[in-house]
Scaffold this motif. Structure first.
Motif, short mmCIF file in Angstrom:
data_model
loop_
_atom_site.label_atom_id
_atom_site.label_comp_id
_atom_site.label_asym_id
_atom_site.label_seq_id
_atom_site.Cartn_x
_atom_site.Cartn_y
_atom_site.Cartn_z
N ALA A 31 0.85 -1.15 0.03
CA ALA A 31 0.10 -0.07 -0.05
C ALA A 31 0.90 1.23 0.14
CB ALA A 31 -1.02 0.00 1.26
N ASP A 32 2.07 1.19 1.04
CA ASP A 32 2.96 2.43 0.79
C ASP A 32 3.45 2.50 -0.62
OD1 ASP A 32 2.22 2.63 3.47
OD2 ASP A 32 3.92 1.86 4.39
N TYR A 33 3.82 1.61 -0.99
CA TYR A 33 4.70 1.63 -2.42
C TYR A 33 3.76 2.26 -3.56
CZ TYR A 33 7.82 0.39 -6.19
OH TYR A 33 8.56 0.42 -7.32
N GLU A 34 2.46 1.64 -3.57
CA GLU A 34 1.67 1.95 -4.55
C GLU A 34 1.14 3.44 -4.42
OE1 GLU A 34 -0.58 -2.17 -5.57
OE2 GLU A 34 -1.43 -0.84 -4.28
N LYS A 35 1.11 3.73 -3.28
CA LYS A 35 0.74 5.42 -3.12
C LYS A 35 1.93 6.34 -3.44
CE LYS A 35 -1.03 6.01 1.10
NZ LYS A 35 -1.19 6.04 2.51
N LYS A 36 3.06 5.75 -3.43
CA LYS A 36 4.37 6.53 -3.86
C LYS A 36 4.39 6.36 -5.39
CE LYS A 36 6.51 6.26 0.44
NZ LYS A 36 7.83 5.62 1.27
N HIS A 37 3.92 4.97 -6.03
CA HIS A 37 4.13 4.80 -7.47
C HIS A 37 2.64 4.56 -7.95
CE1 HIS A 37 7.97 4.04 -5.43
NE2 HIS A 37 8.69 4.52 -6.47
N ARG A 47 12.74 -4.54 -9.99
CA ARG A 47 14.02 -4.27 -9.22
C ARG A 47 13.77 -2.98 -8.09
NH1 ARG A 47 18.09 -7.57 -10.01
NH2 ARG A 47 18.12 -8.78 -12.18
N ASP A 48 12.93 -2.10 -8.69
CA ASP A 48 12.66 -0.93 -7.59
C ASP A 48 11.82 -1.61 -6.56
OD1 ASP A 48 13.00 2.03 -7.45
OD2 ASP A 48 10.75 1.46 -7.21
N PHE A 49 10.60 -2.31 -6.72
CA PHE A 49 9.90 -2.74 -5.61
C PHE A 49 10.90 -3.61 -4.88
CE2 PHE A 49 6.80 -5.65 -3.92
CZ PHE A 49 6.34 -4.95 -3.14
N TYR A 50 11.60 -4.41 -5.33
CA TYR A 50 12.66 -5.43 -4.64
C TYR A 50 13.48 -4.62 -3.67
CZ TYR A 50 17.20 -7.85 -4.12
OH TYR A 50 18.32 -8.38 -3.78
N GLN A 51 14.04 -3.55 -4.34
CA GLN A 51 14.85 -2.50 -3.43
C GLN A 51 14.08 -2.06 -2.22
OE1 GLN A 51 18.16 -2.34 -3.25
NE2 GLN A 51 18.53 -3.42 -5.27
N TYR A 52 12.87 -1.64 -2.40
CA TYR A 52 12.07 -1.20 -1.34
C TYR A 52 11.48 -2.21 -0.27
CZ TYR A 52 8.35 1.79 0.34
OH TYR A 52 7.44 2.63 1.36
N GLU A 73 12.30 1.84 5.41
CA GLU A 73 10.77 2.13 5.36
C GLU A 73 10.13 0.76 5.46
OE1 GLU A 73 12.11 5.56 2.72
OE2 GLU A 73 12.64 3.47 2.85
N ALA A 74 10.43 -0.13 4.48
CA ALA A 74 9.98 -1.62 4.96
C ALA A 74 10.40 -2.24 6.11
CB ALA A 74 10.43 -2.55 3.68
N GLN A 75 11.80 -1.97 6.49
CA GLN A 75 11.95 -2.58 7.72
C GLN A 75 11.35 -2.27 8.88
OE1 GLN A 75 16.26 -1.67 7.66
NE2 GLN A 75 16.95 -3.44 6.39
N LYS A 76 10.88 -0.78 8.95
CA LYS A 76 9.91 -0.54 10.14
C LYS A 76 8.69 -1.60 9.98
CE LYS A 76 11.93 3.97 10.26
NZ LYS A 76 11.52 5.49 9.81
N VAL A 77 8.06 -1.71 9.00
CA VAL A 77 6.94 -2.19 8.89
C VAL A 77 7.15 -3.80 9.63
CG1 VAL A 77 5.20 -3.22 7.30
CG2 VAL A 77 6.03 -0.81 6.78
#
Length: 282
Positions: A51-57, A238-243, A248-252
């Motif tokens: 959800a966070d990633y799709e909001k940014k992309h 690859r961009d989503f892989y890095q995310y 940010e993902a680690q906090k989740v």
């Protein structure tokens, strides 16, 4: 004369519009679709990250598929859509690597978890260890399918080490994945179940932890992440892989109780011996 003038005016108007660069509207770029298959225990964390990633992309749509790691592995082997895979065990990722279905350079040990024994919140059973699951008071214990689900494999291994697997499996109610085991305990359909600590945390109002597996078992509960080989050059993967490896993902992940492997590098290299990974930058 009037018709001639009107025609001339229409021609000049069209010419003016064309000269100003007017052209038919271009179709909107199609959204990028990225498919991720992840162990059932990852569902809540990945859903939030998605959800966070799709909001940014806004040009990207993440398609998720959650199940036992063995089921997901078989789906990938059979050709089901998958660009990224997060397994709850090295075993399934190793199988895909041997079949040359993953990009080996993308493989990292993303997270760590713990195996715990849970009972319904209001249970009156006096259980304080995994050994107690073999006792006469326990008649139904949910265990995810040891043939294909990592949490079931860890459970079987633990009970075998304790010398009580034969007794426990007679009481076993086999679930399809860790989330089903969790639901059966929360609803009171079984008396106990070995699950991941992260899953127990999700249902903390309906279940409680009565035992934690010995460190020897918990040391090996890693979640590897990799890109599928056929998806390496697919737009956005690859961009989503890095995310998925980002702070940010680690906090989740930490929010849901996972132990995070910090400072993940770009290129892991498998030793080929221990099933562990040594990392080198670059």
């Amino acid at each position: 004369m009037k018709k001639t003038f009107a025609g001339l005016l229409a021609f000049l108007t069209a010419l003016f519009l064309f000269g100003c660069g007017s052209s038919p509207a271009q179709p909107k770029e199609a959204q990028k679709e990225i498919y991720i298959s992840a162990a059932a225990s990852m569902a809540d964390a990945v859903n939030e990250i998605k959800a966070d990633y799709e909001k940014k992309h806004p040009d990207v749509v993440i398609r998720t598929n959650y199940a036992g790691s063995g089921t997901l592995m078989n789906q990938i082997i059979e050709g089901s859509p998958a660009d990224l895979f997060i397994s709850a065990s090295d075993k399934q990722m190793d199988t895909l690597a041997k079949k040359q279905l993953i990009d080996g350079d993308s493989r990292v040990e993303l997270l760590k978890n713990e195996l715990v024994l849970i009972v319904p919140k209001a249970s009156s059973l006096e259980l304080s260890s995994f050994q107690d699951a073999a006792g006469e008071n326990v008649t139904k214990i949910a265990i995810a399918d040891p043939a294909s689900v990592p949490v079931g494999q860890y459970s079987e291994k633990l009970f075998e080490k304790m010398g009580i697997w034969d007794q426990v499996k007679q009481k076993m109610v086999m679930s399809q994945d860790v989330r089903q085991s969790l639901d059966w305990v929360a609803s009171g359909n079984v008396q106990c179940a070995p699950v991941y600590r992260t899953d127990a945390a999700i249902e903390k109002d309906r279940v409680r932890i009565v035992a934690v597996a010995p460190q020897g078992i918990n040391q090996g509960i890693f979640y590897p992440l990799a890109i599928l080989k056929k998806s390496g050059e697919k737009a956005g993967v690859r961009d989503f892989y890095q995310y998925l490896k980002s702070p940010e993902a680690q906090k989740v992940y930490e929010k849901y109780g996972f132990v995070v492997k910090k400072n993940l590098p770009a290129s892991p290299h498998h030793t080929g011996e221990t099933g562990r990974y040594y990392y080198f930058m670059g």
